[in-house]
Design a protein around this motif. Structure first.
Motif, PDB file in Angstrom:
ATOM      1  N   GLY A  45      52.238  35.759  54.654  1.00 28.80           N
ATOM      2  CA  GLY A  45      52.571  34.615  55.490  1.00 28.80           C
ATOM      3  C   GLY A  45      52.158  33.270  54.928  1.00 28.80           C
ATOM      4  N   LEU A  46      51.733  33.226  53.672  1.00 29.66           N
ATOM      5  CA  LEU A  46      51.282  31.950  53.107  1.00 29.66           C
ATOM      6  C   LEU A  46      52.274  31.429  52.076  1.00 29.66           C
ATOM      7  CD1 LEU A  46      47.462  32.544  52.597  1.00 29.66           C
ATOM      8  CD2 LEU A  46      48.668  31.629  54.576  1.00 29.66           C
ATOM      9  N   ALA A  47      52.313  30.113  51.945  1.00 35.63           N
ATOM     10  CA  ALA A  47      53.166  29.498  50.934  1.00 35.63           C
ATOM     11  C   ALA A  47      52.633  29.865  49.549  1.00 35.63           C
ATOM     12  CB  ALA A  47      53.165  27.987  51.114  1.00 35.63           C
ATOM     13  N   PRO A  48      53.514  30.019  48.566  1.00 33.73           N
ATOM     14  CA  PRO A  48      53.094  30.430  47.226  1.00 33.73           C
ATOM     15  C   PRO A  48      51.999  29.535  46.638  1.00 33.73           C
ATOM     16  CG  PRO A  48      55.478  30.467  47.389  1.00 33.73           C
ATOM     17  CD  PRO A  48      54.970  29.916  48.678  1.00 33.73           C
ATOM     18  N   ILE A  49      52.080  28.250  46.933  1.00 35.37           N
ATOM     19  CA  ILE A  49      51.092  27.343  46.333  1.00 35.37           C
ATOM     20  C   ILE A  49      49.703  27.618  46.906  1.00 35.37           C
ATOM     21  CG2 ILE A  49      51.600  25.506  48.014  1.00 35.37           C
ATOM     22  CD1 ILE A  49      51.069  23.535  45.694  1.00 35.37           C
ATOM     23  N   VAL A  50      49.650  27.958  48.201  1.00 32.67           N
ATOM     24  CA  VAL A  50      48.372  28.280  48.847  1.00 32.67           C
ATOM     25  C   VAL A  50      47.830  29.587  48.278  1.00 32.67           C
ATOM     26  CG1 VAL A  50      47.253  28.750  51.038  1.00 32.67           C
ATOM     27  CG2 VAL A  50      49.150  27.130  50.945  1.00 32.67           C
ATOM     28  N   THR A  51      48.732  30.558  48.128  1.00 37.23           N
ATOM     29  CA  THR A  51      48.326  31.847  47.576  1.00 37.23           C
ATOM     30  C   THR A  51      47.746  31.670  46.173  1.00 37.23           C
ATOM     31  OG1 THR A  51      50.159  32.810  48.801  1.00 37.23           O
ATOM     32  CG2 THR A  51      49.134  34.177  47.118  1.00 37.23           C
ATOM     33  N   ARG A  52      48.419  30.853  45.369  1.00 35.28           N
ATOM     34  CA  ARG A  52      47.942  30.648  43.994  1.00 35.28           C
ATOM     35  C   ARG A  52      46.548  30.042  43.991  1.00 35.28           C
ATOM     36  NH1 ARG A  52      53.137  29.635  42.437  1.00 35.28           N
ATOM     37  NH2 ARG A  52      53.036  27.416  42.904  1.00 35.28           N
ATOM     38  N   ASP A  53      46.345  29.069  44.890  1.00 36.02           N
ATOM     39  CA  ASP A  53      45.041  28.416  44.986  1.00 36.02           C
ATOM     40  C   ASP A  53      43.960  29.433  45.321  1.00 36.02           C
ATOM     41  OD1 ASP A  53      43.285  26.311  45.004  1.00 36.02           O
ATOM     42  OD2 ASP A  53      43.559  25.907  47.147  1.00 36.02           O
ATOM     43  N   LEU A  54      44.247  30.297  46.319  1.00 39.01           N
ATOM     44  CA  LEU A  54      43.269  31.307  46.725  1.00 39.01           C
ATOM     45  C   LEU A  54      43.020  32.300  45.589  1.00 39.01           C
ATOM     46  CD1 LEU A  54      44.586  31.852  50.335  1.00 39.01           C
ATOM     47  CD2 LEU A  54      42.221  31.324  49.783  1.00 39.01           C
ATOM     48  N   ALA A  55      44.093  32.713  44.917  1.00 39.67           N
ATOM     49  CA  ALA A  55      43.952  33.678  43.824  1.00 39.67           C
ATOM     50  C   ALA A  55      43.112  33.085  42.693  1.00 39.67           C
ATOM     51  CB  ALA A  55      45.325  34.090  43.313  1.00 39.67           C
ATOM     52  N   ARG A  56      43.290  31.786  42.461  1.00 35.75           N
ATOM     53  CA  ARG A  56      42.512  31.126  41.421  1.00 35.75           C
ATOM     54  C   ARG A  56      41.014  31.172  41.770  1.00 35.75           C
ATOM     55  NH1 ARG A  56      40.727  26.246  41.094  1.00 35.75           N
ATOM     56  NH2 ARG A  56      41.915  25.543  42.911  1.00 35.75           N
ATOM     57  N   HIS A  57      40.704  30.922  43.038  1.00 37.15           N
ATOM     58  CA  HIS A  57      39.302  31.004  43.465  1.00 37.15           C
ATOM     59  C   HIS A  57      38.749  32.404  43.260  1.00 37.15           C
ATOM     60  CE1 HIS A  57      38.568  27.039  44.991  1.00 37.15           C
ATOM     61  NE2 HIS A  57      39.667  27.053  45.722  1.00 37.15           N
ATOM     62  N   LEU A  58      39.583  33.390  43.565  1.00 35.87           N
ATOM     63  CA  LEU A  58      39.139  34.789  43.417  1.00 35.87           C
ATOM     64  C   LEU A  58      38.796  35.096  41.961  1.00 35.87           C
ATOM     65  CD1 LEU A  58      41.363  37.247  45.493  1.00 35.87           C
ATOM     66  CD2 LEU A  58      38.912  36.855  45.664  1.00 35.87           C
ATOM     67  N   THR A  59      39.712  34.757  41.062  1.00 37.34           N
ATOM     68  CA  THR A  59      39.473  35.077  39.646  1.00 37.34           C
ATOM     69  C   THR A  59      38.282  34.293  39.119  1.00 37.34           C
ATOM     70  OG1 THR A  59      41.284  33.537  39.224  1.00 37.34           O
ATOM     71  CG2 THR A  59      41.763  35.850  38.944  1.00 37.34           C
ATOM     72  N   GLN A  60      38.112  33.082  39.625  1.00 39.25           N
ATOM     73  CA  GLN A  60      36.981  32.268  39.179  1.00 39.25           C
ATOM     74  C   GLN A  60      35.647  32.889  39.620  1.00 39.25           C
ATOM     75  OE1 GLN A  60      37.447  28.209  40.392  1.00 39.25           O
ATOM     76  NE2 GLN A  60      35.433  27.601  39.590  1.00 39.25           N
ATOM     77  N   LEU A  61      35.598  33.332  40.882  1.00 37.48           N
ATOM     78  CA  LEU A  61      34.380  33.978  41.379  1.00 37.48           C
ATOM     79  C   LEU A  61      34.109  35.251  40.587  1.00 37.48           C
ATOM     80  CD1 LEU A  61      34.776  33.557  45.215  1.00 37.48           C
ATOM     81  CD2 LEU A  61      32.782  32.891  43.882  1.00 37.48           C
ATOM     82  N   ASN A  62      35.182  35.945  40.267  1.00 37.17           N
ATOM     83  CA  ASN A  62      35.050  37.171  39.497  1.00 37.17           C
ATOM     84  C   ASN A  62      34.498  36.871  38.106  1.00 37.17           C
ATOM     85  OD1 ASN A  62      36.856  38.877  37.312  1.00 37.17           O
ATOM     86  ND2 ASN A  62      35.864  40.143  38.883  1.00 37.17           N
ATOM     87  N   ALA A  63      35.034  35.855  37.477  1.00 36.04           N
ATOM     88  CA  ALA A  63      34.614  35.526  36.114  1.00 36.04           C
ATOM     89  C   ALA A  63      33.203  34.965  36.077  1.00 36.04           C
ATOM     90  CB  ALA A  63      35.607  34.534  35.497  1.00 36.04           C
ATOM     91  N   GLU A  64      32.883  34.112  37.055  1.00 36.66           N
ATOM     92  CA  GLU A  64      31.604  33.398  36.971  1.00 36.66           C
ATOM     93  C   GLU A  64      30.450  34.141  37.632  1.00 36.66           C
ATOM     94  OE1 GLU A  64      32.303  29.482  38.486  1.00 36.66           O
ATOM     95  OE2 GLU A  64      33.762  29.025  36.892  1.00 36.66           O
TER      96      GLU A  64
END
Ligand SMILES: Nc1ncnc2c1ncn2[C@@H]1O[C@H](COP(=O)(O)OP(=O)(O)O)[C@@H](O)[C@H]1O
Ligand SMILES: [Mg+2]
Lengths: 231, 286
Positions: free
Chosen positions: A153-172
Motif C-alpha cells: 500500500g505504499l508509493a514506490p518512493i516511500v518503499t525505496r526510502d524504507l528499504a534504504r534504511h533497512l540495508t543501512q541498519l544491516n550494514a552499519e
C-alpha cells in the motif's frame, strides 16, 4: 550464503502453528544468520504473518522449535500503530521491552519522525505510519527485525526510502532482517536469500539470484520468467 | 432558594459517587473491552469494610484507606476470574462479572450481615452563600475532583497510563511490542476496585449501604458511563453529576421513590440517542 544448521540467530525447525483445528504452518524450517537479510515470499494466506506472530511470541507453536538469539522486534502487517496516541508516545512504547524510552536516537536515524512527533498516529499517511512503525520497532534496539509487508500500500518512493534504511541498519549495525514481502522484486533487491511459503509449507529456498532464475518463482512472483522479462 | 441549593449540593455529592463508579467502569472497559457489572460491589465492599473497621476502633483515615485496599483486592479477584484465562471474550467476561457480583452477596452477608451499615463522615457544616452545607458533601466533591485529576494525569501523562491506553486502542499491537495485555487488564480491574472503593467510603456516610446497594450504584454508574460511550471519563463525570442532580431534585420535591426509575429512564434515552447517532455515522458515505 547459506547458514549451517544450528548457528543462525533465527532458527525455526519443523514449526507447526494452528488456529483451532486449521493448520496455518505445516512443518516450516527457516534460519537466518547474524547480520543476514532474508526474504520470505508467498501469496496471501500462505502463513507469512502467522510466522511473524510466532517469532514475536504472540502465537504459540503446536510443535516444532523457534529459537531467536537476541532481541527481536516486529513491524506488523498494516503498521498497527496506536492511533489515538502521538507519534512520540508510539515510539516511547516501542521501548517497553528494552525499558528505553527516549526516542532521541530514533529521531537521529529517522529525522522525518522528529518533525511529526506531536501528531496523532491515526491521522498520518500510510508512508508516515510505516516510518513510525519502523521507528517504534527500533526503539527496542533489536538484533533481529521482522518486517511484515514493508511495501504493501505504499508509493514506490516511500518503499525505496524504507528499504534504504533497512540495508543501512544491516550494514552499519549488523541488524538481521527477515523481510516478508509479496513484492519479490523489492525482496530480491534487498536480500541475499529467500524462502517461498505456500499454503503453510516452504516450497522453495535459496540465494535470491538462483530463485529469480527458477521459472516457477519467476512466474508466480515476478510476473513472468526472467527470460520473458529480458526479451 | 435555600432548599434548592441544598438539593444541588446533595445531588452533586451523590453524583460524584456515581461518577467514581462510572470512572471504574470506563477504566476497565477501555483497557479490556469488558463491562464490569461487579463495579458496584467494590463500593459496597469498601463501605461495609470501612464501617466494620471503624467499629473495631481503627481511626478514620486508616479505616477508609484499608477499606479502599480491600476493594482493590476485590477488583483483582474479579479481574482474575473475568479475564485471567487467555482467550476469554469480553462478552463471556461480562457474564463472569455478573456472576461475581451475585457471589459477592453471599460473602458479604456472611461477613457483614444483611442489615444496612453506615458510619459518620466528616462532621459539621460549612456556610456556602449563606446556606449551611454538610462538610461530608464538600469532602465527597473535593475528593472526586482530586481523583479525576489524578486519573487524567495517570492516563494522559504517565508511561504506564499510555501503555494501558495502548492496550485499549490496539491490543494486537500492544502484544507485538511486548506488553502483557492480560496483566494490564488486571491492573485496570485493580484501578476499578480502587475507584469503586473510594466511591464506597465517600458515599456510605451519606446513604447507608447494604449488600444489594450495588444495584443502585451500578445502574447509575453505568448510565453515566454510557453517557461517555464507556470510554470517556470526562463525559461520564458530566453524566453522573446530571443524574445525581436529577435524583436529588426529584427526591427533594417529593418523588424520592422514583430515583432508580429516573436513572434507568435517562440511561435508556442516552443509549437510544447514542445508537441512532452511531448508525447515522456508519451510514454516511465514505
Ligand atoms: N486469527 C486467525 N484465526 C483463524 N485463522 C487465521 C487467523 N489468522 C490467519 N488465519 C488463517 O491462517 C492462514 C495464514 O494466514 P496469514 O499468516 O495471515 O497469511 P499471510 O500473512 O501469508 O497472508 C490463512 O488461511 C488465514 O485465513
Ligand atoms: Mg500477512
Amino acid at each position: 550464503m547459506t547458514t549451517p544448521a544450528g548457528t543462525g540467530v533465527v532458527e525455526i525447525a519443523d514449526l507447526v502453528v494452528r488456529y483451532g483445528s486449521a493448520v496455518a504452518l505445516d512443518g516450516v524450517s527457516l534460519s537466518a544468520g547474524r547480520g543476514e537479510m532474508v526474504a520470505l515470499l508467498g501469496p496471501n494466506g500462505a502463513g507469512k504473518s502467522t510466522l511473524a506472530d510466532t517469532l514475536s511470541g504472540i502465537l504459540t507453536p503446536a510443535s516444532g522449535t523457534v529459537e531467536v538469539g537476541g532481541r527481536l522486534a516486529h513491524i506488523p502487517e498494516g503498521r498497527q500503530l496506536f492511533p489515538d496516541l502521538s507519534v512520540e508516545d508510539n515510539l516511547r512504547l516501542g521501548g517497553w521491552r528494552s525499558r528505553r524510552r527516549d526516542p532521541a536516537q530514533v529521531y537521529e536515524l529517522l529525522p522525518q519522525l522528529a518533525a511529526i512527533r506531536r501528531r496523532l498516529a491515526g491521522v498520518l499517511s500510510g508512508g508516515e505510519q510505516q516510518m513510525v512503525a519502523f521507528g517504534r520497532a527500533l526503539m527496542s534496539r533489536p538484533d533481529v527485525l521482522v518486517v511484515d509487508e514493508l511495501s504493501l500500500g505504499l508509493a514506490p518512493i516511500v518503499t525505496r526510502d524504507l528499504a534504504r534504511h533497512l540495508t543501512q541498519l544491516n550494514a552499519e549495525h549488523g541488524l538481521t532482517v527477515l523481510l516478508i514481502e509479496q513484492n519479490a522484486r523489492l525482496a530480491f533487491d534487498v536480500c541475499e536469500r529467500a524462502y517461498v511459503l505456500e499454503a503453510g509449507r516452504i516450497v522453495a529456498e535459496g540465494p535470491c539470484a538462483e530463485l529469480a532464475e527458477s521459472p516457477r518463482v519467476a512466474r508466480a512472483y515476478l510476473g513472468g520468467s526472467i527470460e520473458e522479462t529480458r526479451k | 432558594m435555600r432548599e434548592l441549593l441544598t438539593y444541588v449540593v446533595n445531588g452533586l455529592a451523590v453524583g460524584c459517587g456515581f461518577a467514581l463508579i462510572a470512572a471504574g467502569l470506563v477504566a476497565v472497559h477501555r483497557v479490556t473491552g469488558v463491562v464490569n457489572f461487579a463495579q458496584g460491589m467494590f463500593a459496597v465492599v469498601a463501605g461495609l469494610s470501612a464501617s466494620w473497621l471503624l467499629g473495631t476502633g481503627l481511626p478514620h483515615g486508616l479505616s477508609e484507606g484499608a477499606a479502599v485496599l480491600v476493594a482493590a483486592v476485590a477488583g483483582l479477584l474479579t479481574g482474575l476470574l473475568a479475564i485471567g484465562r487467555r482467550g476469554t471474550t469480553p462478552q463471556s467476561a461480562l457474564i463472569v462479572t455478573l456472576g461475581v457480583g451475585v457471589l459477592a452477596y453471599a460473602v458479604e452477608i456472611v461477613v457483614w450481615g444483611d442489615q444496612p451499615r453506615s458510619f459518620p463522615g466528616l462532621p459539621g457544616s460549612v456556610s456556602v452563600a449563606g446556606v449551611g452545607v454538610q462538610s461530608q458533601h464538600l469532602l465527597v466533591i473535593a475528593a472526586t475532583a482530586v481523583t479525576f485529576a489524578l486519573l487524567t494525569t495517570f492516563f494522559g501523562r504517565t508511561y504506564l497510563g499510555k501503555a494501558l491506553t495502548a492496550c485499549a486502542s490496539n491490543p494486537y499491537a500492544a502484544r507485538v511490542i511486548g506488553i502483557d495485555v492480560t496483566r494490564m487488564g488486571l491492573l485496570a480491574f485493580v484501578l476499578g476496585g480502587l475507584l469503586g472503593g473510594v466511591a464506597g467510603v465517600l458515599v456510605t456516610p451519606l446513604r447507608p449501604i447494604s449488600f444489594d446497594t450495588d444495584v443502585t450504584l451500578i445502574v447509575n454508574g453505568f448510565a453515566a458511563a454510557v453517557f461517555g460511550s464507556l470510554g470517556r471519563a470526562g463525559l461520564a463525570l458530566v453524566g453522573a453529576l446530571l443524574l445525581g442532580l436529577a435524583e436529588s431534585l426529584a427526591a427533594g420535591y417529593g418523588y424520592a421513590a422514583y430515583q432508580l426509575e429516573i436513572a434507568l429512564g435517562l440511561m435508556l434515552v442516552i443509549m437510544v440517542v447514542q445508537s441512532t447517532r452511531r448508525t447515522s455515522v456508519l451510514e454516511e458515505p465514505a
